[in-house]
Scaffold this motif. Structure first.
Motif, PDB file in Angstrom:
ATOM      1  N   ILE A   1     137.718 -12.131 -52.307  1.00 35.44           N
ATOM      2  CA  ILE A   1     138.174 -11.107 -53.248  1.00 35.44           C
ATOM      3  C   ILE A   1     138.144 -11.642 -54.673  1.00 35.44           C
ATOM      4  O   ILE A   1     137.648 -10.976 -55.593  1.00 35.44           O
ATOM      5  N   ALA A   2     138.664 -12.847 -54.879  1.00 36.34           N
ATOM      6  CA  ALA A   2     138.728 -13.423 -56.228  1.00 36.34           C
ATOM      7  C   ALA A   2     137.330 -13.648 -56.825  1.00 36.34           C
ATOM      8  O   ALA A   2     137.117 -13.431 -58.014  1.00 36.34           O
ATOM      9  N   GLU A   3     136.387 -14.064 -55.990  1.00 27.24           N
ATOM     10  CA  GLU A   3     135.048 -14.363 -56.490  1.00 27.24           C
ATOM     11  C   GLU A   3     134.208 -13.113 -56.745  1.00 27.24           C
ATOM     12  O   GLU A   3     133.308 -13.130 -57.580  1.00 27.24           O
ATOM     13  N   ASN A   4     134.468 -12.039 -56.013  1.00 29.68           N
ATOM     14  CA  ASN A   4     133.556 -10.903 -56.032  1.00 29.68           C
ATOM     15  C   ASN A   4     134.145  -9.603 -56.563  1.00 29.68           C
ATOM     16  O   ASN A   4     133.609  -8.528 -56.291  1.00 29.68           O
ATOM     17  N   LYS A   5     135.212  -9.664 -57.326  1.00 30.50           N
ATOM     18  CA  LYS A   5     135.798  -8.443 -57.892  1.00 30.50           C
ATOM     19  C   LYS A   5     134.810  -7.708 -58.794  1.00 30.50           C
ATOM     20  O   LYS A   5     134.688  -6.490 -58.736  1.00 30.50           O
TER      21      LYS A   5
ATOM     22  N   MET B   1     130.902  -2.886 -59.454  1.00 24.53           N
ATOM     23  CA  MET B   1     129.632  -2.364 -59.981  1.00 24.53           C
ATOM     24  C   MET B   1     129.194  -1.042 -59.352  1.00 24.53           C
ATOM     25  O   MET B   1     128.699  -0.166 -60.063  1.00 24.53           O
ATOM     26  N   PRO B   2     129.338  -0.844 -58.039  1.00 25.63           N
ATOM     27  CA  PRO B   2     128.937   0.466 -57.499  1.00 25.63           C
ATOM     28  C   PRO B   2     129.700   1.627 -58.118  1.00 25.63           C
ATOM     29  O   PRO B   2     129.129   2.711 -58.301  1.00 25.63           O
TER      30      PRO B   2
ATOM     31  N   LEU C   1     124.759  -5.192 -53.269  1.00 29.88           N
ATOM     32  CA  LEU C   1     124.241  -5.632 -51.973  1.00 29.88           C
ATOM     33  C   LEU C   1     123.392  -6.889 -52.067  1.00 29.88           C
ATOM     34  O   LEU C   1     123.069  -7.490 -51.044  1.00 29.88           O
ATOM     35  N   MET C   2     123.027  -7.287 -53.287  1.00 30.92           N
ATOM     36  CA  MET C   2     122.275  -8.537 -53.461  1.00 30.92           C
ATOM     37  C   MET C   2     123.163  -9.759 -53.277  1.00 30.92           C
ATOM     38  O   MET C   2     122.658 -10.854 -53.084  1.00 30.92           O
ATOM     39  N   VAL C   3     124.486  -9.583 -53.347  1.00 31.89           N
ATOM     40  CA  VAL C   3     125.415 -10.688 -53.102  1.00 31.89           C
ATOM     41  C   VAL C   3     125.539 -10.821 -51.588  1.00 31.89           C
ATOM     42  O   VAL C   3     126.009  -9.917 -50.906  1.00 31.89           O
ATOM     43  N   PRO C   4     125.118 -11.962 -51.044  1.00 32.33           N
ATOM     44  CA  PRO C   4     125.095 -12.086 -49.585  1.00 32.33           C
ATOM     45  C   PRO C   4     126.472 -12.373 -48.984  1.00 32.33           C
ATOM     46  O   PRO C   4     127.271 -13.117 -49.554  1.00 32.33           O
ATOM     47  N   GLY C   5     126.746 -11.774 -47.842  1.00 29.40           N
ATOM     48  CA  GLY C   5     127.892 -12.127 -47.000  1.00 29.40           C
ATOM     49  C   GLY C   5     129.274 -11.876 -47.565  1.00 29.40           C
ATOM     50  O   GLY C   5     130.179 -12.649 -47.286  1.00 29.40           O
TER      51      GLY C   5
ATOM     52  N   PHE D   1     134.136  -7.857 -48.694  1.00 25.95           N
ATOM     53  CA  PHE D   1     134.871  -7.132 -49.729  1.00 25.95           C
ATOM     54  C   PHE D   1     133.925  -6.218 -50.515  1.00 25.95           C
ATOM     55  O   PHE D   1     134.225  -5.056 -50.771  1.00 25.95           O
ATOM     56  N   ILE D   2     132.761  -6.738 -50.870  1.00 27.81           N
ATOM     57  CA  ILE D   2     131.781  -5.938 -51.597  1.00 27.81           C
ATOM     58  C   ILE D   2     131.263  -4.812 -50.714  1.00 27.81           C
ATOM     59  O   ILE D   2     131.132  -3.671 -51.154  1.00 27.81           O
ATOM     60  N   ARG D   3     130.967  -5.109 -49.445  1.00 24.57           N
ATOM     61  CA  ARG D   3     130.471  -4.070 -48.537  1.00 24.57           C
ATOM     62  C   ARG D   3     131.481  -2.932 -48.377  1.00 24.57           C
ATOM     63  O   ARG D   3     131.103  -1.769 -48.281  1.00 24.57           O
ATOM     64  N   PHE D   4     132.772  -3.260 -48.346  1.00 20.24           N
ATOM     65  CA  PHE D   4     133.803  -2.232 -48.244  1.00 20.24           C
ATOM     66  C   PHE D   4     133.713  -1.274 -49.430  1.00 20.24           C
ATOM     67  O   PHE D   4     133.747  -0.061 -49.268  1.00 20.24           O
ATOM     68  N   HIS D   5     133.563  -1.826 -50.633  1.00 22.53           N
ATOM     69  CA  HIS D   5     133.516  -0.980 -51.825  1.00 22.53           C
ATOM     70  C   HIS D   5     132.174  -0.261 -51.969  1.00 22.53           C
ATOM     71  O   HIS D   5     132.124   0.835 -52.539  1.00 22.53           O
ATOM     72  N   VAL D   6     131.104  -0.832 -51.434  1.00 27.05           N
ATOM     73  CA  VAL D   6     129.819  -0.116 -51.421  1.00 27.05           C
ATOM     74  C   VAL D   6     129.944   1.121 -50.535  1.00 27.05           C
ATOM     75  O   VAL D   6     129.471   2.211 -50.884  1.00 27.05           O
ATOM     76  N   LYS D   7     130.614   0.970 -49.391  1.00 27.56           N
ATOM     77  CA  LYS D   7     130.822   2.123 -48.506  1.00 27.56           C
ATOM     78  C   LYS D   7     131.681   3.193 -49.188  1.00 27.56           C
ATOM     79  O   LYS D   7     131.414   4.389 -49.044  1.00 27.56           O
TER      80      LYS D   7
END
Length: 178
Positions: A81-85, A90-91, A103-107, A110-116
């Motif tokens: 969470i801290a690294e990818n806020k 961005m979405p 989606l270019m940030v792998p693995g 947390f990011i996938r949750f917000h993309v959804k």
């Protein structure tokens, strides 16, 4: 001037209770010594009991935090969470382009949750544009729907920048993106 029999403070003559300790200042008729000795013992026992209660401490209790089924923050690693806020926000800012960049940030779950969540926003935004095809009434309904979606998107941006992963109210129940 009256003197309080309990705390010894000076009070006005018309006072019927001590303003410092609350003891009654009513003059009692003289009586035999046995009754006064018994009353004094009762007062001593009551004072000792209140002093003992004052020194007893309750055990520490954690504050009550209600369970929020829409909050999924505890499902994610705090380091992720801290690294990818920033990438998770961005979405919401750039829509489809933001989804591609995120989606270019792998693995990162947390990011996938917000993309959804942003994909849910896109679906609801497209559906809320349908009433815009109807003149006047449709324009009003479509405008209100798009305004509500914009307010929810601002709320989502605030949550992601705070490091929270919550389902968006009203549209978080779109389940096919789970």
């Amino acid at each position: 001037m009256k003197t309080c029999p309990k705390c010894g403070k000076q009070l006005e003559d018309k006072a019927s209770f001590c303003i410092f300790c609350g003891a009654p200042l009513i003059e009692k008729a003289p009586s035999d010594g046995a009754e006064t000795a018994e009353a004094e013992k009762k007062e001593d026992v009551n004072e000792n009991a209140s002093e003992e209660k004052a020194y007893q401490h309750e055990p520490y209790r954690q504050p009550y935090t209600p369970f929020d089924p829409a909050d999924h923050t505890s499902d994610f690693d705090p380091e992720d969470i801290a690294e990818n806020k920033l990438f998770a926000s961005m979405p919401y800012f750039f829509s489809i382009i933001g989804i591609i960049v995120a989606l270019m940030v792998p693995g990162s779950p947390f990011i996938r949750f917000h993309v959804k969540n942003e994909m849910r926003f896109l679906i609801v935004s497209v559906l809320s544009c349908i009433p815009l095809l109807v003149p006047i009434l449709g324009w009003a309904v479509g405008g209100i729907l798009l305004t509500v979606i914009a307010a929810l998107k601002i709320l989502a941006i605030i949550w992601v920048l705070q490091g929270k992963a919550k389902d968006i109210p009203l549209i978080g129940s779109i389940d096919f993106l789970r």
